[in-house]
Design a protein around this motif. Structure first.
Motif, PDB file in Angstrom:
ATOM      1  N   GLU A 169       0.962  -1.181   0.130  1.00 21.91           N
ATOM      2  CA  GLU A 169      -0.097   0.035   0.187  1.00 21.91           C
ATOM      3  C   GLU A 169       0.827   1.272   0.098  1.00 21.91           C
ATOM      4  OE1 GLU A 169      -4.075  -1.712   2.420  1.00 21.91           O
ATOM      5  OE2 GLU A 169      -2.395  -1.022   3.565  1.00 21.91           O
ATOM      6  N   THR A 170       2.017   1.242   0.705  1.00 19.39           N
ATOM      7  CA  THR A 170       2.816   2.410   0.783  1.00 19.39           C
ATOM      8  C   THR A 170       3.631   2.849  -0.547  1.00 19.39           C
ATOM      9  OG1 THR A 170       3.299   2.163   3.125  1.00 19.39           O
ATOM     10  CG2 THR A 170       4.943   3.391   1.733  1.00 19.39           C
ATOM     11  N   LEU A 171       3.736   1.473  -1.175  1.00 19.38           N
ATOM     12  CA  LEU A 171       4.540   1.613  -2.744  1.00 19.38           C
ATOM     13  C   LEU A 171       3.597   2.165  -3.471  1.00 19.38           C
ATOM     14  CD1 LEU A 171       6.765  -1.607  -2.823  1.00 19.38           C
ATOM     15  CD2 LEU A 171       7.284   0.893  -2.846  1.00 19.38           C
ATOM     16  N   ARG A 172       2.365   1.724  -3.515  1.00 26.75           N
ATOM     17  CA  ARG A 172       1.078   1.978  -4.278  1.00 26.75           C
ATOM     18  C   ARG A 172       0.979   3.558  -4.387  1.00 26.75           C
ATOM     19  NH1 ARG A 172      -2.212  -0.868  -7.281  1.00 26.75           N
ATOM     20  NH2 ARG A 172      -1.682  -2.860  -6.075  1.00 26.75           N
ATOM     21  N   ASN A 173       0.992   4.042  -3.249  1.00 23.13           N
ATOM     22  CA  ASN A 173       0.533   5.383  -2.754  1.00 23.13           C
ATOM     23  C   ASN A 173       1.908   6.425  -3.220  1.00 23.13           C
ATOM     24  OD1 ASN A 173      -0.771   7.612  -1.634  1.00 23.13           O
ATOM     25  ND2 ASN A 173       0.928   7.524  -0.196  1.00 23.13           N
ATOM     26  N   ARG A 174       2.904   5.726  -3.042  1.00 20.31           N
ATOM     27  CA  ARG A 174       4.166   6.631  -3.407  1.00 20.31           C
ATOM     28  C   ARG A 174       4.368   6.696  -5.147  1.00 20.31           C
ATOM     29  NH1 ARG A 174       8.490   4.820   1.301  1.00 20.31           N
ATOM     30  NH2 ARG A 174       7.468   6.257   2.727  1.00 20.31           N
ATOM     31  N   MET A 175       3.760   5.608  -5.785  1.00 21.07           N
ATOM     32  CA  MET A 175       3.898   5.726  -6.938  1.00 21.07           C
ATOM     33  C   MET A 175       2.961   6.660  -7.942  1.00 21.07           C
ATOM     34  SD  MET A 175       4.298   1.854  -8.568  1.00 21.07           S
ATOM     35  CE  MET A 175       2.778   1.268  -8.096  1.00 21.07           C
ATOM     36  N   ARG A 176       1.905   7.082  -7.333  1.00 22.10           N
ATOM     37  CA  ARG A 176       0.682   7.749  -7.893  1.00 22.10           C
ATOM     38  C   ARG A 176       1.289   9.069  -8.485  1.00 22.10           C
ATOM     39  NH1 ARG A 176      -2.739   5.639  -3.545  1.00 22.10           N
ATOM     40  NH2 ARG A 176      -4.050   4.285  -4.503  1.00 22.10           N
ATOM     41  N   THR A 184      -2.755   4.485 -14.628  1.00 25.98           N
ATOM     42  CA  THR A 184      -2.850   3.617 -13.550  1.00 25.98           C
ATOM     43  C   THR A 184      -4.262   3.089 -13.735  1.00 25.98           C
ATOM     44  OG1 THR A 184      -1.612   5.223 -12.434  1.00 25.98           O
ATOM     45  CG2 THR A 184      -3.004   3.666 -11.279  1.00 25.98           C
ATOM     46  N   ASN A 185      -5.250   3.571 -14.096  1.00 21.48           N
ATOM     47  CA  ASN A 185      -6.561   3.009 -14.054  1.00 21.48           C
ATOM     48  C   ASN A 185      -6.727   2.045 -15.236  1.00 21.48           C
ATOM     49  OD1 ASN A 185      -7.742   4.581 -11.944  1.00 21.48           O
ATOM     50  ND2 ASN A 185      -8.339   6.274 -13.207  1.00 21.48           N
ATOM     51  N   ARG A 186      -6.054   2.439 -16.388  1.00 19.01           N
ATOM     52  CA  ARG A 186      -6.374   1.362 -17.484  1.00 19.01           C
ATOM     53  C   ARG A 186      -5.329   0.109 -17.390  1.00 19.01           C
ATOM     54  NH1 ARG A 186      -6.982   4.629 -23.153  1.00 19.01           N
ATOM     55  NH2 ARG A 186      -8.914   5.665 -22.551  1.00 19.01           N
ATOM     56  N   ASN A 187      -4.330   0.291 -16.521  1.00 21.21           N
ATOM     57  CA  ASN A 187      -3.345  -0.851 -16.369  1.00 21.21           C
ATOM     58  C   ASN A 187      -3.100  -1.404 -14.905  1.00 21.21           C
ATOM     59  OD1 ASN A 187      -1.828  -0.858 -19.163  1.00 21.21           O
ATOM     60  ND2 ASN A 187      -2.291   1.214 -18.623  1.00 21.21           N
ATOM     61  N   MET A 191       0.369  -2.308 -12.976  1.00 19.68           N
ATOM     62  CA  MET A 191       0.849  -1.655 -11.640  1.00 19.68           C
ATOM     63  C   MET A 191       0.909  -2.643 -10.513  1.00 19.68           C
ATOM     64  SD  MET A 191       0.672   1.218 -12.863  1.00 19.68           S
ATOM     65  CE  MET A 191       1.335   2.112 -11.648  1.00 19.68           C
ATOM     66  N   ASP A 192       0.180  -3.762 -10.385  1.00 20.79           N
ATOM     67  CA  ASP A 192       0.419  -4.851  -9.245  1.00 20.79           C
ATOM     68  C   ASP A 192       1.933  -5.537  -9.874  1.00 20.79           C
ATOM     69  OD1 ASP A 192      -1.822  -4.407  -8.236  1.00 20.79           O
ATOM     70  OD2 ASP A 192      -3.008  -5.932  -9.499  1.00 20.79           O
ATOM     71  N   ARG A 193       2.360  -5.550 -10.795  1.00 22.96           N
ATOM     72  CA  ARG A 193       3.637  -6.319 -11.298  1.00 22.96           C
ATOM     73  C   ARG A 193       4.538  -5.179 -10.794  1.00 22.96           C
ATOM     74  NH1 ARG A 193       3.654  -8.129 -17.157  1.00 22.96           N
ATOM     75  NH2 ARG A 193       5.746  -8.687 -16.681  1.00 22.96           N
ATOM     76  N   ILE A 195       4.639  -2.941  -8.560  1.00 21.94           N
ATOM     77  CA  ILE A 195       4.972  -3.041  -7.405  1.00 21.94           C
ATOM     78  C   ILE A 195       5.870  -4.098  -6.643  1.00 21.94           C
ATOM     79  CG2 ILE A 195       3.632  -3.480  -4.972  1.00 21.94           C
ATOM     80  CD1 ILE A 195       1.197  -1.704  -6.120  1.00 21.94           C
ATOM     81  N   GLU A 196       5.457  -5.354  -7.379  1.00 23.81           N
ATOM     82  CA  GLU A 196       6.267  -6.352  -6.751  1.00 23.81           C
ATOM     83  C   GLU A 196       7.710  -6.413  -7.401  1.00 23.81           C
ATOM     84  OE1 GLU A 196       5.224  -8.595  -5.007  1.00 23.81           O
ATOM     85  OE2 GLU A 196       3.466  -7.601  -4.877  1.00 23.81           O
ATOM     86  N   TRP A 197       8.009  -5.882  -8.570  1.00 19.95           N
ATOM     87  CA  TRP A 197       9.362  -5.421  -8.837  1.00 19.95           C
ATOM     88  C   TRP A 197       9.985  -4.278  -8.101  1.00 19.95           C
ATOM     89  CZ3 TRP A 197       7.092  -4.381 -14.680  1.00 19.95           C
ATOM     90  CH2 TRP A 197       6.990  -5.648 -15.175  1.00 19.95           C
ATOM     91  N   ARG A 198       9.203  -3.610  -7.571  1.00 17.57           N
ATOM     92  CA  ARG A 198       9.921  -2.700  -6.755  1.00 17.57           C
ATOM     93  C   ARG A 198      10.160  -3.021  -5.401  1.00 17.57           C
ATOM     94  NH1 ARG A 198       7.351   3.397  -6.355  1.00 17.57           N
ATOM     95  NH2 ARG A 198       9.477   3.480  -5.447  1.00 17.57           N
ATOM     96  N   ARG A 199       9.248  -4.070  -4.808  1.00 19.79           N
ATOM     97  CA  ARG A 199       9.618  -4.596  -3.372  1.00 19.79           C
ATOM     98  C   ARG A 199      10.888  -5.494  -3.426  1.00 19.79           C
ATOM     99  NH1 ARG A 199       6.120  -8.472  -1.423  1.00 19.79           N
ATOM    100  NH2 ARG A 199       6.553  -8.058   0.621  1.00 19.79           N
ATOM    101  N   GLU A 200      11.262  -5.992  -4.802  1.00 22.46           N
ATOM    102  CA  GLU A 200      12.393  -7.022  -5.075  1.00 22.46           C
ATOM    103  C   GLU A 200      13.481  -6.173  -5.305  1.00 22.46           C
ATOM    104  OE1 GLU A 200      13.883 -10.216  -8.405  1.00 22.46           O
ATOM    105  OE2 GLU A 200      11.737  -9.558  -8.318  1.00 22.46           O
TER     106      GLU A 200
END
Length: 304
Positions: A169-176, A184-187, A191-193, A195-200
């Motif tokens: 949730e923090t990463l998603r908020n910081r990406m906006r 973001t709305n169309r993809n 965006m979920d992928r 977030i996982e790349w960012r976590r890694e």
């Protein structure tokens, strides 16, 4: 992955070769603040058949060591961040020196540098202080210093504010702020992928703060007229992280510059408009190489 070392810090990088004989020109992709190598996956895919690709993990990102004092990294965020910003943050000169250590390790004598925000500032510093830069492509970047257009305060609070909810949730908020709401709305699945790349791959909290110190404290403003390499400046007109005014300032002060303002483009315009940005980079490099070849031919002695 190959590694270089500078000042006892291990620096990791990818090195993809287009040709086995090593005859291709080299492009180096430099990440934005805190981002991992995933940031350039679209441009790398588009250009890897024609160019050798080097993608470093910025100090503190991915598999590169952070090089921060261990005790500092373990402090609570409210104590750690001010201390890093004032004392232990990275410098623009140091990150450029990291890049030179990587290019030396890779045996690259000349390279085309492509950088986003912090990566663009590192590219400028490198081209001013070292001799390996053949051209620059600066995307959503700035020259730094007090006369650069600052990050809007609302964006700053969203990017650097306290964590909100879970890690994802923090990463998603910081990406906006970096993407357009429409994209973001169309993809949602992309965006979920991401977030996982960012976590890694992204920088840890302490290293991200150290990188931010280089971005906010670094400046090449007064040296821009000394930049002699061909430079392509790409910027989205709706960039909410680095206002498009910075692109115009860069184009005004760097002598040999091509400016491309992408209408409605976001900070991550190279993701949202990946094909177009890849084409702009390819075209600029091809035209630059053709011009360099013509100059070399004119300078070469003619046979009679």
């Amino acid at each position: 992955m190959p590694r270089a070392t500078r000042d006892g810090v291990s620096l990791s990088y990818d090195h993809e070769r287009a040709d086995s004989d090593g005859s291709s020109e080299t492009i180096v992709f430099l990440q934005g603040l805190g981002f991992g190598r995933w940031l350039w996956r679209w441009q790398r895919q588009a250009l890897s058949d024609e160019y050798d690709i080097i993608a470093p993990d910025t100090r503190g990102t991915g598999r590169s060591d952070a090089g921060l004092p261990p005790l500092v990294s373990r402090l609570p965020r409210r104590l750690r961040n001010p201390l890093i910003s004032r004392v232990a943050g990275y410098s623009l000169a140091g990150l450029a020196a990291d890049l030179d250590a990587i290019l030396q390790d890779a045996g690259v004598r000349h390279a085309h540098l492509v950088g986003a925000d912090l990566g663009g500032l590192i590219a400028q510093e490198y081209a001013l202080e070292y001799t390996r830069a053949a051209s620059l492509t600066l995307i959503g970047s700035t020259h730094g210093g007090p006369d650069a257009a600052p990050m809007p305060e609302e964006t700053r609070e969203q990017l650097f504010g306290a964590p909100s909810g879970s890690d994802r949730e923090t990463l998603r908020n910081r990406m906006r702020p970096a993407f357009s709401e429409r994209f973001t709305n169309r993809n949602p699945h992309l965006m979920d992928r991401i977030i996982e790349w960012r976590r890694e791959q992204d920088a840890t909290g302490a290293a991200r703060t150290a990188q931010a110190a280089a971005l906010t404290g670094g400046s090449v403003s007064d040296r821009l007229p000394q930049l002699t390499v061909p430079t392509l400046v790409i910027h989205g007109t709706d960039d909410r992280v680095s206002p498009a005014t910075n692109a115009r300032l860069l184009a005004e002060r760097i002598p040999n510059t091509q400016l491309e303002l992408l209408e409605g483009g976001s900070h991550c315009v190279f993701i949202e408009n990946d094909d177009h940005v890849a084409t702009l980079i390819r075209t600029a490099l091809e035209e630059g190489l053709e011009a360099a070849t013509a100059v070399d031919d004119m300078a070469s002695p003619r046979r009679t």
